[in-house]
Design an enzyme around this catalytic site. Structure first.
Site, PDB file in Angstrom:
ATOM      1  N   LYS A   1     -44.621 -20.578  10.939  1.00 14.60           N
ATOM      2  CA  LYS A   1     -43.176 -20.775  10.821  1.00 14.60           C
ATOM      3  C   LYS A   1     -42.617 -21.319  12.127  1.00 14.60           C
ATOM      4  CE  LYS A   1     -42.245 -16.894   7.657  1.00 14.60           C
ATOM      5  NZ  LYS A   1     -41.667 -17.645   6.540  1.00 14.60           N
TER       6      LYS A   1
ATOM      7  N   ARG B   1     -47.040 -13.101  -2.252  1.00 12.59           N
ATOM      8  CA  ARG B   1     -47.538 -13.137  -3.629  1.00 12.59           C
ATOM      9  C   ARG B   1     -49.038 -12.834  -3.687  1.00 12.59           C
ATOM     10  NH1 ARG B   1     -45.414 -19.244  -4.111  1.00 12.59           N
ATOM     11  NH2 ARG B   1     -43.983 -18.351  -2.601  1.00 12.59           N
TER      12      ARG B   1
HETATM   13  N1  BES Z   1     -41.387 -13.728   3.960  1.00 11.44           N
HETATM   14  C1  BES Z   1     -41.162 -15.060   3.538  1.00 11.44           C
HETATM   15  C2  BES Z   1     -39.901 -15.221   2.723  1.00 11.44           C
HETATM   16  C3  BES Z   1     -38.586 -15.000   3.439  1.00 11.44           C
HETATM   17  C4  BES Z   1     -37.884 -16.063   3.926  1.00 11.44           C
HETATM   18  C5  BES Z   1     -38.047 -13.736   3.514  1.00 11.44           C
HETATM   19  C6  BES Z   1     -36.664 -15.861   4.544  1.00 11.44           C
HETATM   20  C7  BES Z   1     -36.843 -13.538   4.131  1.00 11.44           C
HETATM   21  C8  BES Z   1     -36.136 -14.604   4.632  1.00 11.44           C
HETATM   22  C9  BES Z   1     -42.320 -15.542   2.675  1.00 11.44           C
HETATM   23  O1  BES Z   1     -43.550 -15.015   2.945  1.00 11.44           O
HETATM   24  C10 BES Z   1     -42.418 -17.014   2.880  1.00 11.44           C
HETATM   25  O2  BES Z   1     -42.676 -17.406   3.984  1.00 11.44           O
HETATM   26  N2  BES Z   1     -42.182 -17.782   1.827  1.00 11.44           N
HETATM   27  C11 BES Z   1     -42.206 -19.190   1.905  1.00 11.44           C
HETATM   28  C12 BES Z   1     -42.889 -19.722   0.684  1.00 11.44           C
HETATM   29  C13 BES Z   1     -43.264 -21.174   0.768  1.00 11.44           C
HETATM   30  C14 BES Z   1     -44.348 -21.374   1.790  1.00 11.44           C
HETATM   31  C15 BES Z   1     -43.728 -21.624  -0.586  1.00 11.44           C
HETATM   32  C16 BES Z   1     -40.759 -19.687   1.960  1.00 11.44           C
HETATM   33  O3  BES Z   1     -39.898 -19.082   1.331  1.00 11.44           O
HETATM   34  O4  BES Z   1     -40.506 -20.633   2.673  1.00 11.44           O
HETATM   35 ZN    ZN Z   2     -44.589 -16.079   4.474  1.00 12.80          ZN
END
Ligand code: BES
Ligand code: ZN
Ligand code: ZN
Length: 482
Positions: free
Chosen positions: A263, A337
């Site tokens: 990230k 997931r």
């Molecule tokens: N933990 C994150 C989701 C999240 C984002 C929670 C912002 C709280 C605030 C999750 O694991 C994630 O990173 N999801 C990705 C999925 C994508 C790679 C398909 C996302 O939401 O960007």
């Molecule tokens: Zn994630």
């Protein structure tokens, strides 16, 4: 925190402050003498969220009287009352007030709403601050003053106390920084909770996961020096009124860097709350153990840290999940997931007949719904209805999102049974569709709390930080089961 029901008139309560509710309109007769002038001058109108603080009110034993406006009677509901009670506590606290009494009618719903909101409102995220000044300003007693008392009001108060204490436990866990809260320390918190209230408890370690074949969960864990844990807490009723066995599954990513699909650094610190779903399940299990619903409930928290270590899984890796299905990991940041897939299958192995999962799963749900409502997905309309009712009673807003077969197309890959990301659009729906694949025919509700589990800014009724959502709905679901 001391929480008590007292049978007394507002003027008779001995507390640092007594809170009296007034609806929009003229002064109520019993307050006319004391407040007439303030009404005439327009200082008090009774509008929603209007607070007027009086010192040394004549005829009152309390040293302060807070007149709290409830707004137009036709618009007043339990949700407004909750916010008002939380806001009153947070308004009085910085003034050095230690004990607060709320004057209410004999109404069980109002008693539990106010008691719960007051305890939630008093919570602060500052456990690691060493400066004592702020911390000394804490409320330690809440009284609910009603005209009469009796078993119904007492039971309402007890239920509120148990739920609020469980929510605050969940918030105490969620607020911890990721260096202190690892999968193993998260398991320690759950163990302490389970031992404290007599729940059966088990933690599956990495070796056990290997033996069972939890390749999806292990794939996420392998990039971190902190080993994973699958936390299992079990409640069995003395007399079950149903053959149903409820499984509550909560995402427990103690920190989500994204892994190799890392990230951006800006805002990454927020990903310490990626275990909020898991913390809600731990809190819910405490409340369930104390409130003893007539249904078996198992809480499961797959706990991992998603790190880009040298052993980390790569985009393109294919893992075999506990269900036997193979998964192509195209983005290591879609890790929630993966761990939930194995936890859901394990819940089925333990005999769960109905499943709820709660997860800070996608940024996409925050784009869709913002911070007001959690997104809800299901494969079973009957369970959904039970869930929505339970959530409404808890004052937790939920919005039903679509989950039709079209979304399954997005997860097709020639290399494995399923891939772990969909396309650019509808990310919350493709994530839910991925989980549905593992829920199979078991009635299941998925709750994406990425936008609601954490407040970026304080609200008048609640501190900044973890909210405990959707703990209230989980507990009510178990209590309402029939
Ligand atoms: N933990 C994150 C989701 C999240 C984002 C929670 C912002 C709280 C605030 C999750 O694991 C994630 O990173 N999801 C990705 C999925 C994508 C790679 C398909 C996302 O939401 O960007
Ligand atoms: Zn994630
Ligand atoms: Zn995550």
């Amino acid at each position: 925190m001391d929480l008590k029901l007292t049978r007394s008139k507002p003027s008779e309560v001995e507390a640092d402050a007594v809170v009296v509710l007034v609806a929009e309109g003229p002064a109520p007769p019993e307050l006319e003498k004391l407040l007439g002038a303030l009404y005439t001058s327009g200082e008090i109108t009774g509008k929603a969220h209007e607070f007027t603080l009086l010192h040394r009110p004549e005829g009152y034993k309390a040293s302060r009287l807070l007149i709290a406006g409830t707004g137009k009677p036709e618009k007043f509901d339990t949700a407004t009352l909750r916010r008002l009670a939380g806001a009153a506590v947070r308004f009085l606290k910085p003034k050095g007030i230690k004990s607060v009494a709320f004057a209410l009618e004999d109404n069980a719903d109002a008693v539990s709403a106010v008691a719960e909101a007051a305890l939630l409102g008093a919570w602060e995220p500052d456990y690691l601050k060493t400066d004592k000044d702020d911390k000394e300003k804490a409320i330690n007693s809440i009284f609910i003053a009603t005209p009469t008392s009796g078993p119904v009001l007492n039971a309402a108060l007890e239920k509120a106390r148990i739920i609020a204490e469980a929510a605050n436990l969940s918030r105490d866990i969620s607020v911890q920084p990721p260096n202190l809260l690892t999968p193993l320390t998260l398991a320690d918190h759950a163990r302490r909770m389970a031992q404290g209230c007599g729940l059966a408890f088990d933690v599956l370690d990495q070796d056990r996961m290997h033996q069972l074949g939890m390749g999806a969960l292990l794939g996420v864990a392998q990039g971190s020096a902190n080993p994973p844990a699958l936390i299992v807490m079990q409640y069995k009723p003395a007399h079950a009124e149903s053959t149903a066995h409820l499984g509550l599954v909560g995402k427990g990513v103690t920190f989500d860097t994204g892994g190799i699909s890392i990230k951006p650094s800006e805002g990454m610190e927020k990903m310490k709350y990626d275990m909020a779903g898991g913390a809600a399940v731990i809190g819910a299990m405490q409340a369930i153990a104390r409130l003893k619903p007539p249904i078996a409930v198992t809480g499961l928290v797959p706990a991992v840290e998603n790190m880009p270590g040298s052993r980390a899984q790569r985009p393109g890796d294919i893992v075999t999940s506990l269900s036997g299905k193979t998964i192509e990991v195209l983005n290591t940041d879609a890790e929630g997931r993966l761990i939930l897939a194995d936890a859901i299958t394990y819940a089925q192995h333990l005999g769960c007949t109905h499943l709820i999962d709660a997860a800070t799963l996608t940024g996409a749900i925050v784009v869709a719904l913002g911070h007001a409502s959690s997104g809800v997905f299901t494969n079973d309309d009957a369970l959904l209805e039970k869930w929505m009712t339970a959530a409404r009673q808890a004052g937790e807003k939920m919005w039903h999102m679509p989950l039709d077969d079209e979304y399954r197309e997005l997860l097709k890959t020639v290399y494995a049974d399923i891939q772990n990301i969909g396309g650019r659009w509808g990310g919350a729906c493709s994530a839910a569709m991925f989980l549905k694949e593992f829920a199979g025919d078991t009635p299941w509700v998925h709750v994406d709390v990425a936008g609601t589990a954490w407040l970026d800014d304080a609200k008048p009724y609640m501190a900044k930080g973890p909210t405990g959502i959707p703990l209230g709905a989980m507990v009510n679901l178990a209590l309402n089961w029939s």
